[in-house]
Write a protein that holds these residues in place. Structure first.
Motif, PDB file in Angstrom:
ATOM      1  N   MET A  99       0.804  -1.214   0.000  1.00 45.41           N
ATOM      2  CA  MET A  99       0.000   0.000   0.000  1.00 45.41           C
ATOM      3  C   MET A  99       0.840   1.268   0.000  1.00 45.41           C
ATOM      4  O   MET A  99       0.314   2.370   0.134  1.00 45.41           O
ATOM      5  N   THR A 100       2.159   1.120  -0.123  1.00 47.38           N
ATOM      6  CA  THR A 100       3.024   2.292  -0.246  1.00 47.38           C
ATOM      7  C   THR A 100       3.395   2.560  -1.698  1.00 47.38           C
ATOM      8  O   THR A 100       4.061   3.561  -1.995  1.00 47.38           O
ATOM      9  N   ALA A 101       2.981   1.674  -2.594  1.00 47.13           N
ATOM     10  CA  ALA A 101       3.362   1.800  -4.002  1.00 47.13           C
ATOM     11  C   ALA A 101       2.122   2.042  -4.862  1.00 47.13           C
ATOM     12  O   ALA A 101       1.005   1.692  -4.492  1.00 47.13           O
ATOM     13  N   TRP A 102       2.349   2.660  -6.014  1.00 48.08           N
ATOM     14  CA  TRP A 102       1.273   2.835  -6.978  1.00 48.08           C
ATOM     15  C   TRP A 102       0.813   1.478  -7.482  1.00 48.08           C
ATOM     16  O   TRP A 102       1.637   0.599  -7.673  1.00 48.08           O
ATOM     17  N   PRO A 103      -0.495   1.222  -7.669  1.00 49.35           N
ATOM     18  CA  PRO A 103      -1.638   2.137  -7.629  1.00 49.35           C
ATOM     19  C   PRO A 103      -2.426   2.105  -6.319  1.00 49.35           C
ATOM     20  O   PRO A 103      -3.637   2.316  -6.319  1.00 49.35           O
ATOM     21  N   ALA A 104      -1.729   1.868  -5.183  1.00 48.88           N
ATOM     22  CA  ALA A 104      -2.428   1.814  -3.893  1.00 48.88           C
ATOM     23  C   ALA A 104      -3.313   3.039  -3.635  1.00 48.88           C
ATOM     24  O   ALA A 104      -4.411   2.890  -3.091  1.00 48.88           O
ATOM     25  N   PRO A 105      -2.892   4.261  -4.023  1.00 51.63           N
ATOM     26  CA  PRO A 105      -3.773   5.410  -3.773  1.00 51.63           C
ATOM     27  C   PRO A 105      -5.153   5.270  -4.417  1.00 51.63           C
ATOM     28  O   PRO A 105      -6.146   5.767  -3.866  1.00 51.63           O
ATOM     29  N   LEU A 106      -5.230   4.594  -5.531  1.00 53.53           N
ATOM     30  CA  LEU A 106      -6.534   4.404  -6.178  1.00 53.53           C
ATOM     31  C   LEU A 106      -7.406   3.453  -5.369  1.00 53.53           C
ATOM     32  O   LEU A 106      -8.628   3.650  -5.256  1.00 53.53           O
ATOM     33  N   LEU A 107      -6.802   2.431  -4.781  1.00 45.58           N
ATOM     34  CA  LEU A 107      -7.563   1.541  -3.910  1.00 45.58           C
ATOM     35  C   LEU A 107      -8.059   2.293  -2.676  1.00 45.58           C
ATOM     36  O   LEU A 107      -9.193   2.102  -2.233  1.00 45.58           O
ATOM     37  N   LEU A 108      -7.200   3.179  -2.157  1.00 45.12           N
ATOM     38  CA  LEU A 108      -7.607   3.977  -1.004  1.00 45.12           C
ATOM     39  C   LEU A 108      -8.698   4.979  -1.380  1.00 45.12           C
ATOM     40  O   LEU A 108      -9.564   5.296  -0.559  1.00 45.12           O
ATOM     41  N   LEU A 109      -8.687   5.449  -2.610  1.00 42.16           N
ATOM     42  CA  LEU A 109      -9.764   6.318  -3.089  1.00 42.16           C
ATOM     43  C   LEU A 109     -11.085   5.557  -3.084  1.00 42.16           C
ATOM     44  O   LEU A 109     -12.114   6.068  -2.641  1.00 42.16           O
ATOM     45  N   TYR A 110     -11.054   4.300  -3.567  1.00 43.98           N
ATOM     46  CA  TYR A 110     -12.262   3.487  -3.577  1.00 43.98           C
ATOM     47  C   TYR A 110     -12.719   3.166  -2.153  1.00 43.98           C
ATOM     48  O   TYR A 110     -13.908   2.995  -1.912  1.00 43.98           O
ATOM     49  N   GLU A 111     -11.773   3.068  -1.237  1.00 43.27           N
ATOM     50  CA  GLU A 111     -12.116   2.800   0.161  1.00 43.27           C
ATOM     51  C   GLU A 111     -12.612   4.045   0.881  1.00 43.27           C
ATOM     52  O   GLU A 111     -13.113   3.959   2.003  1.00 43.27           O
ATOM     53  N   GLY A 112     -12.457   5.207   0.245  1.00 46.58           N
ATOM     54  CA  GLY A 112     -12.846   6.453   0.879  1.00 46.58           C
ATOM     55  C   GLY A 112     -11.809   7.006   1.826  1.00 46.58           C
ATOM     56  O   GLY A 112     -12.099   7.889   2.639  1.00 46.58           O
ATOM     57  N   GLN A 113     -10.566   6.494   1.736  1.00 44.17           N
ATOM     58  CA  GLN A 113      -9.510   6.927   2.643  1.00 44.17           C
ATOM     59  C   GLN A 113      -8.596   7.979   2.031  1.00 44.17           C
ATOM     60  O   GLN A 113      -7.702   8.495   2.708  1.00 44.17           O
ATOM     61  N   MET A 114      -8.771   8.268   0.747  1.00 46.12           N
ATOM     62  CA  MET A 114      -8.017   9.336   0.098  1.00 46.12           C
ATOM     63  C   MET A 114      -8.965  10.162  -0.746  1.00 46.12           C
ATOM     64  O   MET A 114      -9.950   9.642  -1.279  1.00 46.12           O
ATOM     65  N   THR A 115      -8.660  11.453  -0.876  1.00 45.69           N
ATOM     66  CA  THR A 115      -9.456  12.332  -1.728  1.00 45.69           C
ATOM     67  C   THR A 115      -8.890  12.303  -3.143  1.00 45.69           C
ATOM     68  O   THR A 115      -7.718  11.928  -3.342  1.00 45.69           O
ATOM     69  N   PRO A 116      -9.667  12.701  -4.141  1.00 43.87           N
ATOM     70  CA  PRO A 116      -9.135  12.784  -5.507  1.00 43.87           C
ATOM     71  C   PRO A 116      -7.887  13.653  -5.591  1.00 43.87           C
ATOM     72  O   PRO A 116      -6.946  13.314  -6.313  1.00 43.87           O
ATOM     73  N   HIS A 117      -7.862  14.767  -4.858  1.00 44.70           N
ATOM     74  CA  HIS A 117      -6.691  15.637  -4.863  1.00 44.70           C
ATOM     75  C   HIS A 117      -5.464  14.899  -4.333  1.00 44.70           C
ATOM     76  O   HIS A 117      -4.358  15.000  -4.882  1.00 44.70           O
ATOM     77  N   ASP A 118      -5.648  14.134  -3.256  1.00 39.79           N
ATOM     78  CA  ASP A 118      -4.537  13.358  -2.689  1.00 39.79           C
ATOM     79  C   ASP A 118      -4.003  12.352  -3.698  1.00 39.79           C
ATOM     80  O   ASP A 118      -2.786  12.137  -3.805  1.00 39.79           O
ATOM     81  N   VAL A 119      -4.906  11.735  -4.433  1.00 44.41           N
ATOM     82  CA  VAL A 119      -4.499  10.734  -5.421  1.00 44.41           C
ATOM     83  C   VAL A 119      -3.698  11.379  -6.542  1.00 44.41           C
ATOM     84  O   VAL A 119      -2.675  10.850  -6.988  1.00 44.41           O
ATOM     85  N   VAL A 120      -4.157  12.530  -7.016  1.00 44.37           N
ATOM     86  CA  VAL A 120      -3.431  13.248  -8.073  1.00 44.37           C
ATOM     87  C   VAL A 120      -2.029  13.622  -7.591  1.00 44.37           C
ATOM     88  O   VAL A 120      -1.040  13.474  -8.326  1.00 44.37           O
ATOM     89  N   MET A 121      -1.913  14.070  -6.370  1.00 47.33           N
ATOM     90  CA  MET A 121      -0.604  14.417  -5.825  1.00 47.33           C
ATOM     91  C   MET A 121       0.287  13.176  -5.720  1.00 47.33           C
ATOM     92  O   MET A 121       1.480  13.230  -6.021  1.00 47.33           O
ATOM     93  N   ALA A 122      -0.309  12.052  -5.320  1.00 42.82           N
ATOM     94  CA  ALA A 122       0.463  10.812  -5.193  1.00 42.82           C
ATOM     95  C   ALA A 122       0.921  10.285  -6.544  1.00 42.82           C
ATOM     96  O   ALA A 122       1.899   9.539  -6.630  1.00 42.82           O
ATOM     97  N   ALA A 123       0.231  10.685  -7.604  1.00 42.87           N
ATOM     98  CA  ALA A 123       0.572  10.213  -8.943  1.00 42.87           C
ATOM     99  C   ALA A 123       1.800  10.907  -9.518  1.00 42.87           C
ATOM    100  O   ALA A 123       2.392  10.416 -10.480  1.00 42.87           O
ATOM    101  N   GLN A 124       2.216  12.022  -8.927  1.00 39.22           N
ATOM    102  CA  GLN A 124       3.339  12.771  -9.468  1.00 39.22           C
ATOM    103  C   GLN A 124       4.656  12.017  -9.269  1.00 39.22           C
ATOM    104  O   GLN A 124       4.872  11.380  -8.249  1.00 39.22           O
ATOM    105  N   HIS A 125       5.507  12.097 -10.296  1.00 41.91           N
ATOM    106  CA  HIS A 125       6.778  11.378 -10.273  1.00 41.91           C
ATOM    107  C   HIS A 125       7.811  12.192 -11.038  1.00 41.91           C
ATOM    108  O   HIS A 125       7.458  12.957 -11.948  1.00 41.91           O
ATOM    109  N   VAL A 126       9.077  12.017 -10.695  1.00 41.56           N
ATOM    110  CA  VAL A 126      10.138  12.769 -11.381  1.00 41.56           C
ATOM    111  C   VAL A 126      10.245  12.389 -12.850  1.00 41.56           C
ATOM    112  O   VAL A 126      10.680  13.183 -13.682  1.00 41.56           O
TER     113      VAL A 126
END
Length: 278
Positions: free
Chosen positions: A190-217
């Motif tokens: 749950m520390t790696a992508w796409p875990a934020p999307l699963l947390l979005l479905y669980e209601g534990q992350m907001t869409p904004h949080d997911v977009v921020m988590a998607a950013q990469h160098v």
């Protein structure tokens, strides 16, 4: 890895085969990764050479298909992977990739039939259950899709994308957040992508949080993740009855997804179902 379905698990064996009239540079080009044109050039010569061992020709044809698929040349990818299955009828990975190509062409009937063949050859091939599930989902058979995604998750509990497909299918069938999703969170990284999307479905992350988590160098990684955000968040919005937001998100996925990935194919199909012209 997102594209592990592309990996040939049966290596070329020229090092132990008799000496054939094959240029070693063609072998090197065929097996390298990163330059689709070199792959196509080297593999096509090997696959067409009837003096080469049939197994090695089949693997060369498999890799040739990967080269064409990378260039979004689906017709030639299908031709190459069909040749691989003809040369080696038990080549499960070639059937799986062939199903993938038919799926990208939105020929769901052929995709399902091809995945059927892969599963017939290997009843534990998780990627083929997932691929068939996607084809079932997009063709409207969501009950069958749910069964395939459940099987894919059972066979490969570490595949977060199978879990996402299972969850979005259940939501589209009218279910709410389920114990399956909470259980999945205990089995996945749950520390790696796409875990934020699963947390979005669980209601534990907001869409904004997911977009921020998607950013990469790496801009390509960010683009692939934002493709995921567009499709999977779009499915969540659609299941919640917000068609306008779903359309906006699916359009975003179509804009940023790399060609022929499942999420782009599915986003286009969903937009058409919503009366849009992607």
């Amino acid at each position: 890895m997102r594209f592990r379905w592309l990996v040939a698990l049966i290596p070329l064996a020229f090092s132990t085969a008799p000496a054939f009239a094959v240029d070693p540079l063609d072998v090197q080009h065929c097996q390298q990764q990163g330059d689709a044109n070199l792959t196509i050039s080297g593999c096509s010569k090997i696959a067409d050479d009837k003096t080469v061992d049939t197994h090695d020709r089949a693997v060369a044809a498999f890799l040739l298909g990967i080269g064409y698929y990378a260039k979004n040349d689906l017709d030639n990818a299908i031709k190459a992977w069909t040749e691989a299955t003809a040369l080696e009828p038990g080549y499960v990975h070639a059937y799986n990739n062939l199903g993938k190509a038919y799926l990208a062409k939105t020929d769901y009937a052929k995709a399902i039939a091809t995945y059927d063949q892969a599963i017939k050859l290997d009843a534990k091939h998780a990627l083929s259950y997932k691929g068939r599930g996607i084809a079932q989902f997009l063709s409207g058979a969501k009950d069958k899709a749910e069964a395939d995604f459940r099987q894919a998750v059972a066979l490969d509990p570490g595949d977060a994308y199978s879990q996402l497909w299972l969850e979005l299918t259940k939501r589209r069938l009218g279910a709410k957040a389920s114990p399956d999703l909470a259980k999945a969170s205990t089995q996945l990284n749950m520390t790696a992508w796409p875990a934020p999307l699963l947390l979005l479905y669980e209601g534990q992350m907001t869409p904004h949080d997911v977009v921020m988590a998607a950013q990469h160098v790496d801009i390509k990684v960010s683009k692939a993740r934002m493709c995921d955000v567009g499709f999977y968040a779009g499915e969540l919005s659609l299941s919640e009855g917000d068609k306008n937001e779903a359309i906006e998100l699916f359009n975003h996925a179509v804009d940023v997804c790399f060609n022929s990935v499942d999420e782009k194919t599915a986003a286009v199909a969903e937009l058409k179902a919503l009366g849009q012209n992607p």
